[in-house]
Design an enzyme around this catalytic site. Sequence first.
Site, PDB file in Angstrom:
ATOM      1  N   ASP A 250       0.851  -1.193   0.000  1.00  0.00           N
ATOM      2  CA  ASP A 250       0.000   0.000   0.000  1.00  0.00           C
ATOM      3  C   ASP A 250       0.884   1.240   0.000  1.00  0.00           C
ATOM      4  O   ASP A 250       1.976   1.221  -0.585  1.00  0.00           O
ATOM      5  CB  ASP A 250      -0.923  -0.049   1.228  1.00  0.00           C
TER       6      ASP A 250
ATOM      7  N   SER B  17     -11.353  -0.201  -0.753  1.00  0.00           N
ATOM      8  CA  SER B  17     -10.060  -0.471  -0.126  1.00  0.00           C
ATOM      9  C   SER B  17     -10.238  -0.985   1.294  1.00  0.00           C
ATOM     10  O   SER B  17      -9.530  -1.912   1.735  1.00  0.00           O
ATOM     11  CB  SER B  17      -9.224   0.816  -0.052  1.00  0.00           C
TER      12      SER B  17
ATOM     13  N   HIS C 152      -3.438   6.172   3.660  1.00  0.00           N
ATOM     14  CA  HIS C 152      -4.247   5.053   3.160  1.00  0.00           C
ATOM     15  C   HIS C 152      -3.759   3.720   3.724  1.00  0.00           C
ATOM     16  O   HIS C 152      -4.550   2.915   4.237  1.00  0.00           O
ATOM     17  CB  HIS C 152      -4.191   5.058   1.633  1.00  0.00           C
TER      18      HIS C 152
END
Length: 340
Positions: free
Chosen positions: A106, A301, A150
């Site tokens: 990620d 996600s 994220h």
Amino acid sequence: MDIQAVGAALIRPGQILTERGATSAAEQWTQAVAEAEGVFRIMLTPGVDPCEIALRLREEGFRASPNHVLTGQPLWFGGPASRPFPSPPVDRPSGKGPQVTVGVLDTGVAAHPWWAESDWYGRLGPEAADRPTDGNNGNGNGGLARQAGHGTFVAGLIQRRAPASVLRVGRVLGADGIGDEAGLLRALHRLREDPPQVLNLSLGCHTFDDEPSSLVASALGALPDTVTVACAGNTASDRPFWPAALPGVVGVGALGVTEESATPYSGFGPWVDAWARGEWLASAFLEWGEFAGYARWSGTSFAAALVSGAFAAEPSAREAADLRGSREIPDLGVLVPAGL
């Protein structure tokens, strides 16, 4: 690095990825060749179409692909993604369970009180850090880049679902949420030496021809004992989103807060294997500006992260990638409860 739109897919212009044997077959179109961690990237001579050359090499029996651009998948509002919202502190994940290793490829993971004293975080180097920006790419949200945090948010959701999980972190997306197939392939190659039991991929793309990348399929196939979970994408369509649509990968769509129906933005279709809440979730985040280390965010996600956490928490389900014991949602498929 430049990005080129081809149909409804994004690629790095002038590049193809292939296996070693194809480099000679592509010699007449080649300007330079770079090899790193098992990935051969051919820089084509100006004016050559990478999609056309990839197809030609496939016809000759080689694995080849344009270098597709990958993006993280928080909620889209016309592009590229919504911002996270500050959240009050969330209780530290606690509880016993198996120490399952979960790979998280990620934006990286930032320092956070939830894992500050954990062995897995102590082993991470600076290359795995989740950064507020990658230079001058803030989006006006206190200077944060569009998808900064994220990976930290994903890691927090996995830990909330499986507190004893041990995370293996690789940074394949920038703080803007953008990476490419070459970077993913290199990270998957590194995992071969010590494969995780679960692998979370909260990222993906469409391909130029809607066919899967044989290179990514092969790289994931080299991790036969790993359960790979990937997000279905925030595309609001049934067009296959890769790698979620690959056979053997658990593709995850996003449900609303009540966990009863799909969100308007989630990808869907027969290639989506499971559904989990993706809306207005709370998790770990960066300490930056108005954010005190916690945020709320939405997207497929984060639905994928909850499913990865569910596999990490249930050894029997992980061993068979078995979701059949979960409740079915009419016209969608298997529900994996958030369990938060």
